[in-house]
Enzyme design. Sequence first.
Site, short mmCIF file in Angstrom:
data_model
loop_
_atom_site.label_atom_id
_atom_site.label_comp_id
_atom_site.label_asym_id
_atom_site.label_seq_id
_atom_site.Cartn_x
_atom_site.Cartn_y
_atom_site.Cartn_z
N TRP A 52 0.82 -1.21 0.00
CA TRP A 52 0.00 0.00 0.00
C TRP A 52 0.85 1.25 0.00
O TRP A 52 0.57 2.20 -0.74
CB TRP A 52 -0.97 0.00 1.18
CG TRP A 52 -2.00 -1.07 1.09
CD1 TRP A 52 -2.15 -2.13 1.93
CD2 TRP A 52 -3.01 -1.23 0.08
NE1 TRP A 52 -3.19 -2.92 1.51
CE2 TRP A 52 -3.73 -2.39 0.38
CE3 TRP A 52 -3.37 -0.49 -1.05
CZ2 TRP A 52 -4.80 -2.84 -0.41
CZ3 TRP A 52 -4.42 -0.94 -1.84
CH2 TRP A 52 -5.12 -2.11 -1.51
N ASP B 191 -1.60 6.38 6.53
CA ASP B 191 -2.69 5.54 6.04
C ASP B 191 -3.02 4.53 7.14
O ASP B 191 -2.25 3.61 7.41
CB ASP B 191 -2.23 4.82 4.77
CG ASP B 191 -3.27 3.81 4.25
OD1 ASP B 191 -4.36 3.69 4.84
OD2 ASP B 191 -2.96 3.14 3.23
N LYS C 73 -12.69 -1.62 6.48
CA LYS C 73 -11.98 -2.64 7.24
C LYS C 73 -12.52 -2.71 8.67
O LYS C 73 -13.01 -3.73 9.11
CB LYS C 73 -10.47 -2.35 7.27
CG LYS C 73 -9.85 -2.00 5.93
CD LYS C 73 -9.70 -3.19 5.01
CE LYS C 73 -9.33 -2.83 3.59
NZ LYS C 73 -8.02 -2.22 3.38
C1 LIG Z 1 -7.45 -1.73 1.97
C2 LIG Z 1 -6.36 -0.75 2.08
C3 LIG Z 1 -6.21 0.30 1.15
C4 LIG Z 1 -7.08 0.44 -0.07
O1 LIG Z 1 -8.25 1.05 0.23
P1 LIG Z 1 -9.35 1.31 -0.91
O2 LIG Z 1 -10.45 1.88 -0.10
O3 LIG Z 1 -9.68 0.00 -1.55
O4 LIG Z 1 -8.79 2.27 -1.88
C5 LIG Z 1 -5.21 1.22 1.36
N1 LIG Z 1 -4.37 1.12 2.40
C6 LIG Z 1 -4.48 0.12 3.30
C7 LIG Z 1 -3.54 0.06 4.44
C8 LIG Z 1 -5.47 -0.84 3.17
O5 LIG Z 1 -5.56 -1.83 4.07
#
Ligand SMILES: *Cc1c(COP(=O)(O)O)cnc(C)c1O
Length: 324
Positions: free
Chosen positions: A107, A176, A200
């Site tokens: 990511w 993030d 999540k």
């Molecule tokens: C799932 C995830 C993403 C992607 O998120 P989207 O909403 O699908 O764009 C980005 N960063 C992390 C750490 C993730 O777990």
Amino acid sequence: MDSQKQTVNFGPGPAKLPRSVLLEIQKELVDYKGLGISVLEMSHRSSDFAKIINNAENLVRELLAVPDNYKVIFLQGGGCGQFSAVPFNLIGLKPGRCADYVVTGVWSAKAAEEAKKFGTVNMVLPKLGSYTRIPDPSTWNLNPEASYVYYCANETVHGVEFDFVPDVKGAVLVCDMSSNFLSRPVDVSKFGVIFAGAQKNVGPAGVTVVIVRDDLLGFALPECPSILEYKVQVASGSLYNTPPCFSIYVVGLVLEWIKNNGGAAAMKKLNTIKSQMIYEIIDNSQGFYVSVGGIRVSLYNAVTVEDVQKLAAFMRNFLEMHQL
Ligand SMILES: *Cc1c(COP(=O)(O)O)cnc(C)c1O
């Protein structure tokens, strides 16, 4: 017989939602609190929706003790949308248009790749052969001229999670937290921007929570699309355009559930118990179970200890049957 109860969802996202939240949604779906219409059909400019989005914001603030000089907004485009929004909004903070990226997994690698469209990306870490650890911060190559330092708190694919907030010597820190948002307490005051896709730990797909320090508003690149500009979204209360109303409503219900279950600290306690139950089996399996590759199990907030007990029992059984 309730067939739902037979299924245990360890999906990586969209992921399990608390059962009580699903039942609440079901109960309110056709007629929201006696209004005679559904949240799905409600104007985002109505006073009823204002209550829904304000409630979600207030709960984020309460659960993370967000300081007053931070704004909380609800955006679209997912975590990946923020891979563009972050450089659009922040890379112009300093004249050199440079940003530091701490790449510890797929990511953060994707975010760094995206940021290259907007300026110079300084890779803080040497290219790692495999993403299984975080190099000691004393070895990090931070650029003092960088507009911000970016990292991902929990890399879901390889499972590398920071158990500390990097000390970046006063630089603007961007994180993030898509996969571990509200799975534990966090000191928001250490960050410039925190973002997290809801799907999540805190809701359904379609909405991304962004927490941004107010002195960072107003530095977006001139070519930044308005919909991605934090200042514009803050000024409009996340209503620059039609927001994902239903997703925001569900986020509010999940946040209430987190609050009623003891908040971020209680989530951390439960998540630690849950992950220990699985890692204990892996670590004591003499190489039968290995950590990366194969089957993936996500233990987000809504996955209960009982769910994990079922998986642990299965893993023990499977081990007994097949270990040579
Ligand atoms: C799932 C995830 C993403 C992607 O998120 P989207 O909403 O699908 O764009 C980005 N960063 C992390 C750490 C993730 O777990």
